[in-house]
Scaffold this motif. Structure first.
Motif, PDB file in Angstrom:
ATOM      1  N   SER A  52      40.935   0.124 -19.809  1.00 45.98           N
ATOM      2  CA  SER A  52      42.094   0.958 -20.130  1.00 45.98           C
ATOM      3  C   SER A  52      43.351   0.527 -19.389  1.00 45.98           C
ATOM      4  O   SER A  52      44.353   1.240 -19.404  1.00 45.98           O
ATOM      5  CB  SER A  52      41.782   2.430 -19.806  1.00 45.98           C
ATOM      6  OG  SER A  52      40.735   2.913 -20.615  1.00 45.98           O
ATOM      7  N   HIS A  82      47.167   2.713 -24.892  1.00 50.77           N
ATOM      8  CA  HIS A  82      45.761   2.584 -25.293  1.00 50.77           C
ATOM      9  C   HIS A  82      45.236   3.897 -25.863  1.00 50.77           C
ATOM     10  O   HIS A  82      44.515   3.896 -26.869  1.00 50.77           O
ATOM     11  CB  HIS A  82      44.906   2.151 -24.100  1.00 50.77           C
ATOM     12  CG  HIS A  82      45.016   0.696 -23.778  1.00 50.77           C
ATOM     13  ND1 HIS A  82      44.816  -0.290 -24.722  1.00 50.77           N
ATOM     14  CD2 HIS A  82      45.306   0.036 -22.622  1.00 50.77           C
ATOM     15  CE1 HIS A  82      44.975  -1.484 -24.166  1.00 50.77           C
ATOM     16  NE2 HIS A  82      45.277  -1.312 -22.891  1.00 50.77           N
ATOM     17  N   ILE A  83      45.581   5.003 -25.247  1.00 54.49           N
ATOM     18  CA  ILE A  83      45.134   6.301 -25.762  1.00 54.49           C
ATOM     19  C   ILE A  83      45.696   6.533 -27.152  1.00 54.49           C
ATOM     20  O   ILE A  83      44.977   6.970 -28.071  1.00 54.49           O
ATOM     21  CB  ILE A  83      45.550   7.435 -24.798  1.00 54.49           C
ATOM     22  CG1 ILE A  83      44.741   7.338 -23.500  1.00 54.49           C
ATOM     23  CG2 ILE A  83      45.335   8.801 -25.459  1.00 54.49           C
ATOM     24  CD1 ILE A  83      45.169   8.323 -22.439  1.00 54.49           C
ATOM     25  N   ARG A  84      46.963   6.220 -27.351  1.00 56.47           N
ATOM     26  CA  ARG A  84      47.573   6.408 -28.675  1.00 56.47           C
ATOM     27  C   ARG A  84      46.948   5.485 -29.714  1.00 56.47           C
ATOM     28  O   ARG A  84      46.924   5.798 -30.900  1.00 56.47           O
ATOM     29  CB  ARG A  84      49.086   6.189 -28.593  1.00 56.47           C
ATOM     30  CG  ARG A  84      49.801   7.282 -27.805  1.00 56.47           C
ATOM     31  CD  ARG A  84      51.313   7.154 -27.910  1.00 56.47           C
ATOM     32  NE  ARG A  84      51.823   5.968 -27.225  1.00 56.47           N
ATOM     33  CZ  ARG A  84      52.123   5.929 -25.940  1.00 56.47           C
ATOM     34  NH1 ARG A  84      51.955   7.016 -25.174  1.00 56.47           N
ATOM     35  NH2 ARG A  84      52.599   4.821 -25.392  1.00 56.47           N
ATOM     36  N   GLY A  86      43.781   4.779 -29.653  1.00 55.47           N
ATOM     37  CA  GLY A  86      42.418   5.252 -29.872  1.00 55.47           C
ATOM     38  C   GLY A  86      41.412   4.893 -28.818  1.00 55.47           C
ATOM     39  O   GLY A  86      40.234   5.242 -28.930  1.00 55.47           O
ATOM     40  N   VAL A  88      40.212   5.967 -25.589  1.00 55.40           N
ATOM     41  CA  VAL A  88      40.378   7.184 -24.791  1.00 55.40           C
ATOM     42  C   VAL A  88      39.322   7.246 -23.686  1.00 55.40           C
ATOM     43  O   VAL A  88      38.123   7.298 -23.974  1.00 55.40           O
ATOM     44  CB  VAL A  88      40.276   8.441 -25.681  1.00 55.40           C
ATOM     45  CG1 VAL A  88      40.406   9.706 -24.842  1.00 55.40           C
ATOM     46  CG2 VAL A  88      41.336   8.406 -26.774  1.00 55.40           C
ATOM     47  N   GLY A 109      44.904  17.562 -24.689  1.00 54.52           N
ATOM     48  CA  GLY A 109      44.411  16.292 -25.216  1.00 54.52           C
ATOM     49  C   GLY A 109      45.023  15.949 -26.555  1.00 54.52           C
ATOM     50  O   GLY A 109      45.304  14.775 -26.843  1.00 54.52           O
ATOM     51  N   ARG A 113      48.507  13.083 -27.744  1.00 54.81           N
ATOM     52  CA  ARG A 113      48.505  12.135 -28.860  1.00 54.81           C
ATOM     53  C   ARG A 113      49.601  12.439 -29.867  1.00 54.81           C
ATOM     54  O   ARG A 113      49.769  11.718 -30.849  1.00 54.81           O
ATOM     55  CB  ARG A 113      47.152  12.166 -29.578  1.00 54.81           C
ATOM     56  CG  ARG A 113      46.074  11.296 -29.014  1.00 54.81           C
ATOM     57  CD  ARG A 113      46.324   9.797 -29.117  1.00 54.81           C
ATOM     58  NE  ARG A 113      46.561   9.332 -30.469  1.00 54.81           N
ATOM     59  CZ  ARG A 113      45.601   8.900 -31.296  1.00 54.81           C
ATOM     60  NH1 ARG A 113      44.342   8.888 -30.892  1.00 54.81           N
ATOM     61  NH2 ARG A 113      45.895   8.477 -32.493  1.00 54.81           N
ATOM     62  N   GLY A 158      39.171  14.855 -24.194  1.00 52.76           N
ATOM     63  CA  GLY A 158      39.238  13.487 -24.701  1.00 52.76           C
ATOM     64  C   GLY A 158      39.044  13.420 -26.203  1.00 52.76           C
ATOM     65  O   GLY A 158      39.739  12.684 -26.905  1.00 52.76           O
ATOM     66  N   ALA A 161      41.956  13.981 -28.597  1.00 54.02           N
ATOM     67  CA  ALA A 161      42.855  12.851 -28.857  1.00 54.02           C
ATOM     68  C   ALA A 161      42.350  11.974 -30.004  1.00 54.02           C
ATOM     69  O   ALA A 161      42.947  10.943 -30.300  1.00 54.02           O
ATOM     70  CB  ALA A 161      43.024  12.015 -27.595  1.00 54.02           C
ATOM     71  N   PRO A 163      39.592   9.893 -30.492  1.00 51.06           N
ATOM     72  CA  PRO A 163      39.381   8.493 -30.099  1.00 51.06           C
ATOM     73  C   PRO A 163      38.718   7.668 -31.187  1.00 51.06           C
ATOM     74  O   PRO A 163      37.955   8.184 -32.012  1.00 51.06           O
ATOM     75  CB  PRO A 163      38.465   8.615 -28.879  1.00 51.06           C
ATOM     76  CG  PRO A 163      37.745   9.908 -29.075  1.00 51.06           C
ATOM     77  CD  PRO A 163      38.720  10.818 -29.748  1.00 51.06           C
ATOM     78  N   PHE A 166      35.496   5.820 -27.342  1.00 50.16           N
ATOM     79  CA  PHE A 166      35.428   6.867 -26.323  1.00 50.16           C
ATOM     80  C   PHE A 166      34.687   6.295 -25.124  1.00 50.16           C
ATOM     81  O   PHE A 166      33.523   5.898 -25.228  1.00 50.16           O
ATOM     82  CB  PHE A 166      34.691   8.071 -26.893  1.00 50.16           C
ATOM     83  CG  PHE A 166      34.995   9.379 -26.227  1.00 50.16           C
ATOM     84  CD1 PHE A 166      36.207   9.626 -25.594  1.00 50.16           C
ATOM     85  CD2 PHE A 166      34.062  10.411 -26.255  1.00 50.16           C
ATOM     86  CE1 PHE A 166      36.488  10.844 -24.998  1.00 50.16           C
ATOM     87  CE2 PHE A 166      34.337  11.636 -25.673  1.00 50.16           C
ATOM     88  CZ  PHE A 166      35.551  11.850 -25.042  1.00 50.16           C
TER      89      PHE A 166
END
Length: 248
Positions: A52, A82-84, A86, A88, A109, A113, A158, A161, A163, A166
């Motif tokens: 991440s 990275h979260i945006r 996917g 997560v 969470g 996003r 999590g 968001a 993912p 995950f």
């Protein structure tokens, strides 16, 4: 065919000198439930944080090799990006906003996003179906709930968001066996019913091998063994070192 997440001969160090990983290679295919096994200090957490791009925040860095998510080098994007996209992570330690309610924590969470009311509602429906006790405790202050409920809430946040990959670090840590079984059964259900790709670092090798499809063993910063989880669980060296001398 490119893996969803690929570690290619990855080495990493902290403070420019303390080696934490040494040539780790690992592929996580889309739709897989992969477990990362090893003792405390083996390098599992470092590997997940590297995926991440979280190592720089702890004065760590990748010193050799590459990590690619969807074919792109992970060091080229921020953790938030990275979260945006996917990827997560749920880090070790049940990191919640302790003064907020369970449901308020879950909503953060989705908000992170950029999801609106519809996304929030869909996420809550999924999480409450997966962890019914969170629905019962949704108005409770998170810091006053049990360790198991806090871990479920961290996982649920999590999932809010949405993912694509995950990544969870030690979800069983400090929890009673029945709670651990409930959490891993929920993760397996997610993988089976929705196709969510999972990478889980876990010291409790017995429960991880029982639910995962594939597993990789990390020892002293190196990947030493990898294969289908059922096959690894049957190997004498895995039984002796990680399963107390008997299969899971």
């Amino acid at each position: 065919m490119a893996a969803l997440l690929e570690f290619e001969a990855v080495s990493a160090a902290y403070n420019g000198a303390i080696a934490a990983l040494n040539g780790v290679s690992l592929r996580v295919e889309e739709g897989d439930f992969a477990a990362l096994l090893g003792a405390n200090g083996a390098g599992k957490t470092t590997l997940l944080k590297a995926a991440s791009n979280l190592l720089p925040a702890e004065r760590g860095r990748i010193t050799a090799g590459h990590i690619r998510f969807e074919g792109r080098d992970v060091t080229e994007s921020s953790p938030g990006a990275h979260i945006r996209a996917g990827l997560v992570p749920v880090l070790e330690g049940r990191r919640l906003f302790k003064s907020l309610s369970i449901e308020e924590n879950l909503v953060t969470g989705a908000v992170g996003r950029g999801f609106g009311r519809r996304g929030v509602a869909e996420g809550l429906e999924l999480v409450y179906d997966l962890f019914p006790r969170l629905k019962q405790r949704r108005r409770s202050v998170a810091g006053l709930t049990s360790g198991g409920e806090q871990q479920m809430a961290a996982i649920g946040r999590g999932l809010m968001a949405k993912p694509r990959l995950f990544v969870l670090d030690e979800p069983s840590m400090g929890l009673a066996p029945l709670v651990v079984a409930e959490i891993f059964a929920a993760l397996e259900r997610l993988n089976r019913e929705t196709g969510l790709t999972l990478l889980v670092a876990e010291q409790n090798s017995a429960v991880a091998l029982r639910h995962a499809r594939h597993a990789t063993v990390i020892e002293n910063g190196r990947s030493t063994l990898s294969g289908p989880a059922q096959e690894l669980a049957a190997r004498p060296e895995i039984r002796d070192s990680y399963l107390g001398g008997h299969a899971a």
